[in-house]
Design an enzyme around this catalytic site. Structure first.
Site, PDB file in Angstrom:
ATOM      1  N   GLY A 165      53.091  23.444  50.099  1.00 33.55           N
ATOM      2  CA  GLY A 165      52.759  22.627  49.001  1.00 33.55           C
ATOM      3  C   GLY A 165      51.420  21.869  48.994  1.00 33.55           C
ATOM      4  O   GLY A 165      50.543  22.520  49.305  1.00 33.55           O
ATOM      5  N   SER A 174      45.762  21.137  49.560  1.00 36.44           N
ATOM      6  CA  SER A 174      46.537  22.403  48.973  1.00 36.44           C
ATOM      7  C   SER A 174      46.913  23.122  50.524  1.00 36.44           C
ATOM      8  O   SER A 174      46.065  23.312  51.261  1.00 36.44           O
ATOM      9  CB  SER A 174      46.157  23.323  47.955  1.00 36.44           C
ATOM     10  OG  SER A 174      45.112  24.090  48.458  1.00 36.44           O
ATOM     11  N   GLY A 193      45.559  27.931  43.479  1.00 37.26           N
ATOM     12  CA  GLY A 193      44.622  26.597  43.723  1.00 37.26           C
ATOM     13  C   GLY A 193      43.840  26.116  42.495  1.00 37.26           C
ATOM     14  O   GLY A 193      43.853  24.892  42.052  1.00 37.26           O
ATOM     15  N   ASP A 194      43.461  27.145  41.614  1.00 35.19           N
ATOM     16  CA  ASP A 194      42.976  26.812  40.521  1.00 35.19           C
ATOM     17  C   ASP A 194      44.030  26.230  39.518  1.00 35.19           C
ATOM     18  O   ASP A 194      43.416  25.391  38.522  1.00 35.19           O
ATOM     19  CB  ASP A 194      42.093  27.956  39.733  1.00 35.19           C
ATOM     20  CG  ASP A 194      41.217  28.722  40.861  1.00 35.19           C
ATOM     21  OD1 ASP A 194      40.526  28.158  41.447  1.00 35.19           O
ATOM     22  OD2 ASP A 194      41.383  29.971  40.740  1.00 35.19           O
ATOM     23  N   GLY A 219      49.345  26.150  50.727  1.00 35.20           N
ATOM     24  CA  GLY A 219      49.878  27.180  50.331  1.00 35.20           C
ATOM     25  C   GLY A 219      51.265  27.034  50.072  1.00 35.20           C
ATOM     26  O   GLY A 219      51.616  26.129  49.231  1.00 35.20           O
ATOM     27  N   ALA A 220      51.954  27.860  50.787  1.00 34.75           N
ATOM     28  CA  ALA A 220      53.641  27.956  50.287  1.00 34.75           C
ATOM     29  C   ALA A 220      54.168  26.573  50.933  1.00 34.75           C
ATOM     30  O   ALA A 220      55.160  26.135  50.381  1.00 34.75           O
ATOM     31  CB  ALA A 220      54.282  28.918  51.051  1.00 34.75           C
TER      32      ALA A 220
HETATM   33  N1  LIG Z   1      53.925  30.975  48.300  1.00 36.68           N
HETATM   34  C1  LIG Z   1      53.826  30.113  47.373  1.00 36.68           C
HETATM   35  N2  LIG Z   1      55.042  29.495  46.848  1.00 36.68           N
HETATM   36  C2  LIG Z   1      54.989  28.453  46.028  1.00 36.68           C
HETATM   37  N3  LIG Z   1      53.865  27.714  45.799  1.00 36.68           N
HETATM   38  C3  LIG Z   1      52.543  28.186  46.263  1.00 36.68           C
HETATM   39  C4  LIG Z   1      52.544  29.272  47.159  1.00 36.68           C
HETATM   40  N4  LIG Z   1      51.317  29.655  47.657  1.00 36.68           N
HETATM   41  C5  LIG Z   1      50.553  28.597  46.853  1.00 36.68           C
HETATM   42  N5  LIG Z   1      51.508  27.767  46.151  1.00 36.68           N
HETATM   43  C6  LIG Z   1      51.022  26.698  45.322  1.00 36.68           C
HETATM   44  O1  LIG Z   1      49.500  26.812  45.042  1.00 36.68           O
HETATM   45  C7  LIG Z   1      48.853  25.721  45.621  1.00 36.68           C
HETATM   46  C8  LIG Z   1      47.524  26.478  45.964  1.00 36.68           C
HETATM   47  O2  LIG Z   1      47.508  27.361  46.681  1.00 36.68           O
HETATM   48  P1  LIG Z   1      46.547  27.481  48.384  1.00 36.68           P
HETATM   49  O3  LIG Z   1      46.674  26.318  49.111  1.00 36.68           O
HETATM   50  O4  LIG Z   1      46.631  28.621  48.799  1.00 36.68           O
HETATM   51  O5  LIG Z   1      45.253  27.226  47.418  1.00 36.68           O
HETATM   52  P2  LIG Z   1      43.943  27.875  47.781  1.00 36.68           P
HETATM   53  O6  LIG Z   1      43.561  28.497  49.030  1.00 36.68           O
HETATM   54  O7  LIG Z   1      42.744  27.251  47.064  1.00 36.68           O
HETATM   55  O8  LIG Z   1      44.180  29.211  46.571  1.00 36.68           O
HETATM   56  P3  LIG Z   1      43.174  30.095  45.770  1.00 36.68           P
HETATM   57  O9  LIG Z   1      43.156  31.415  46.124  1.00 36.68           O
HETATM   58  O10 LIG Z   1      43.699  30.001  44.049  1.00 36.68           O
HETATM   59  O11 LIG Z   1      41.581  29.430  45.777  1.00 36.68           O
HETATM   60  C9  LIG Z   1      49.653  25.032  46.732  1.00 36.68           C
HETATM   61  O12 LIG Z   1      49.378  23.906  46.992  1.00 36.68           O
HETATM   62  C10 LIG Z   1      51.224  25.435  46.286  1.00 36.68           C
HETATM   63  O13 LIG Z   1      51.396  24.580  45.536  1.00 36.68           O
HETATM   64 MG   LIG Z   2      40.797  27.715  46.557  1.00 35.95          MG
END
Ligand SMILES: Nc1ncnc2c1ncn2[C@@H]1O[C@H](COP(=O)(O)OP(=O)(O)OP(=O)(O)O)[C@@H](O)[C@H]1O
Ligand SMILES: [Mg+2]
Length: 308
Positions: free
Chosen positions: A224, A219, A250-251, A221-222
């Site tokens: 994808g 993953s 992420g969850d 973040g924004a």
């Molecule tokens: N600003 C955003 N706009 C649209 N989708 C987002 C955004 N931020 C995160 N996402 C979606 O959420 C998914 C997971 O986010 P991220 O990669 O930040 O996971 P993470 O760091 O594991 O988050 P978490 O804090 O939940 O553990 C991304 O792959 C994306 O699809």
């Molecule tokens: Mg996470």
């Protein structure tokens, strides 16, 4: 509909206190206090329940403040397989000021002693029986070392049920060596666990596949998600959304991808919906699927492309 077990070894009680402006060292008056039972595996469990699955939750829970957790399990119909440990589950306090500034104070969790670690291992086969997948998510509490965590994952794998892992740091490193069925690191977590540069992550993901990890969901973040699996090399970009809180993004991505896999959907459909559900989480203070129309709009805005 599937039966899924989620394990949260280090849950937390999130306490958000709103106040005008924080005066350190003085008596501060809060305006509103909101508390909720949290933890990565419990977040995954709630999204899975929203998607129609029957969920069992387990891990370690402090017996001194179990009530809000038990209330959540009751409300969501979760089967409770948590091993109780003496003391309080940690509280994560968020001081939210009028200006928008947030100060986090994360409490220590209870110490998980050998007898409680043993108790979980002893009951493991019995807990896992009848489930279609097991998700292990979040950090390790005091008393749980990465080596023991790897042992737990090996035992779960030996139960013959698909094993999903979402963790970070030394726990992720130890877990990757066990080759779970699916892993969902973010870019920073994978780079840190494998000691590789952020430009090497796609190669690293393919390497994990070669070592026996069936699905790598990276993953970003924004930006994808990149997904590598059997005959799967896809990238999804979410539509632009207004960010309210990224808690549970992420969850949500993890839960929704597991949903599509268990339903036997084509990978593209799975990834499109999972990316939309994660984007929807970002537009809310909490997470979960509450507005199906908004979700359909978000899904239409997701771009899925092949990485092959
Ligand atoms: N600003 C955003 N706009 C649209 N989708 C987002 C955004 N931020 C995160 N996402 C979606 O959420 C998914 C997971 O986010 P991220 O990669 O930040 O996971 P993470 O760091 O594991 O988050 P978490 O804090 O939940 O553990 C991304 O792959 C994306 O699809
Ligand atoms: Mg996470």
């Amino acid at each position: 509909m599937a039966r899924i077990l989620t394990l949260t070894l280090n849950p937390a009680l999130d306490l958000t206190l709103r106040l005008d402006s924080l005066q350190p060292g003085a008596v501060n008056r809060g305006q509103a206090l909101v508390s909720h039972a949290a933890g990565k595996g419990l977040n995954v469990a709630q999204v899975l329940a929203d998607l129609g699955h029957r969920v069992t939750v387990g891990g370690f829970l402090g017996s001194a403040n179990a009530a809000p957790f038990e209330a959540l399990f009751h409300r969501r119909g979760f089967l409770d397989a948590f091993v109780r440990v003496p003391g309080e589950t940690r509280s994560n306090i968020k001081l939210s000021e009028h200006s928008g500034r947030i100060t986090d104070i994360n409490g220590p969790g209870p110490l998980v002693e050998a007898e409680h670690r043993e108790a979980l291992l002893e009951r493991l086969e019995q807990i896992v029986a009848g489930h279609d997948a097991v998700v292990v998510a979040g950090s390790l509490p005091q008393g749980v070392e990465p080596d023991w965590f790897a042992l737990l994952l090996r035992r779960l794998k030996a139960c013959g049920v698909p094993l999903v892992l979402d963790s970070s740091g030394a726990a992720l490193r130890a877990g990757l060596a066990v080759a779970p069925w699916l892993v969902k690191p973010n870019e920073e977590e994978l780079a840190e666990a494998l000691g590789v540069a952020s430009t090497e992550l796609l190669t690293a993901a393919l390497h994990l596949r070669a070592q026996g990890v069936e699905h790598v969901l990276l993953s970003r973040g924004a930006a994808g998600v990149s997904w590598f699996g059997p005959d799967i090399a896809l990238e999804a970009r979410p539509p632009k959304v207004e960010v309210v809180s990224t808690v549970g993004a992420g969850d949500s991505l993890l839960a929704a991808t597991l949903h599509g896999l268990l339903e036997g959907w084509p990978a593209e459909r799975t990834l499109r919906q999972a990316t939309a559900i994660a984007a929807q989480a970002v537009t809310q203070l909490g997470f979960g699927i509450h507005d199906r129309e908004q979700l359909a709009r978000l899904e239409a805005g997701v771009t899925v492309t092949s990485l092959a």
